[in-house]
Write an enzyme that holds these catalytic residues in place. Structure first.
Site: not given
Ligand code: 5GP
Ligand code: ZN
Length: 113
Positions: A29, A86, A92-93, A99-101
């Site tokens: 990120d 998200n 908060g997207q 996507h996976l954080h």
């Protein structure tokens, strides 16, 4: 398509790639919120979690397998880590390509902010 993460997949925008196979990409990120903050994405463009179809079930499973492997490689698996997806505005997207954080390397609070 004007999608930031599709541009990363297509190498139009640079990213620090951590893992890649035929269907999944993982990269650092750009604005990390923890010592380990990696995004795991499908190469297939899917805008939000709500757009997942049953056809994507295997793909989503692969994303979790990739995330688990990275967590082990980065030595955060045993102490713990967080996987977050998200969906839409209240969550908060900001990038509309699922996507996976993967967040780890520090203790985290619950509930999230
Ligand atoms: P969201 O808020 O949609 O769940 O997460 C989007 C994430 O993408 C954020 O954590 C943000 O820092 C990250 N991000 C936004 N633009 C870029 C970029 O150009 N490169 C990388 N590597 N990450 C990005
Ligand atoms: Zn995309």
């Amino acid at each position: 398509m004007n999608c930031l993460f599709c541009k990363i997949i297509n190498q139009e925008i640079p990213a620090s790639i951590v893992y890649e196979d035929n269907s999944i990409l993982a990269f650092e990120d750009v604005n990390p919120q923890a010592p380990v903050h990696i995004l795991v994405i499908p190469k297939k463009h899917i805008a939000t979690a709500l757009d997942l179809s049953t056809e994507d079930n295997e793909l989503i499973g692969q994303m979790y397998q990739v995330a688990n492997g990275i967590a082990k490689d980065r030595k955060v698996a045993d102490r713990g880590f967080r996987l977050v997806m998200n969906c839409n505005r209240d969550a908060g997207q900001t990038v509309f390509h699922v996507h996976l954080h993967l967040l780890g390397g520090r203790s985290m609070t619950w509930p999230p902010g």
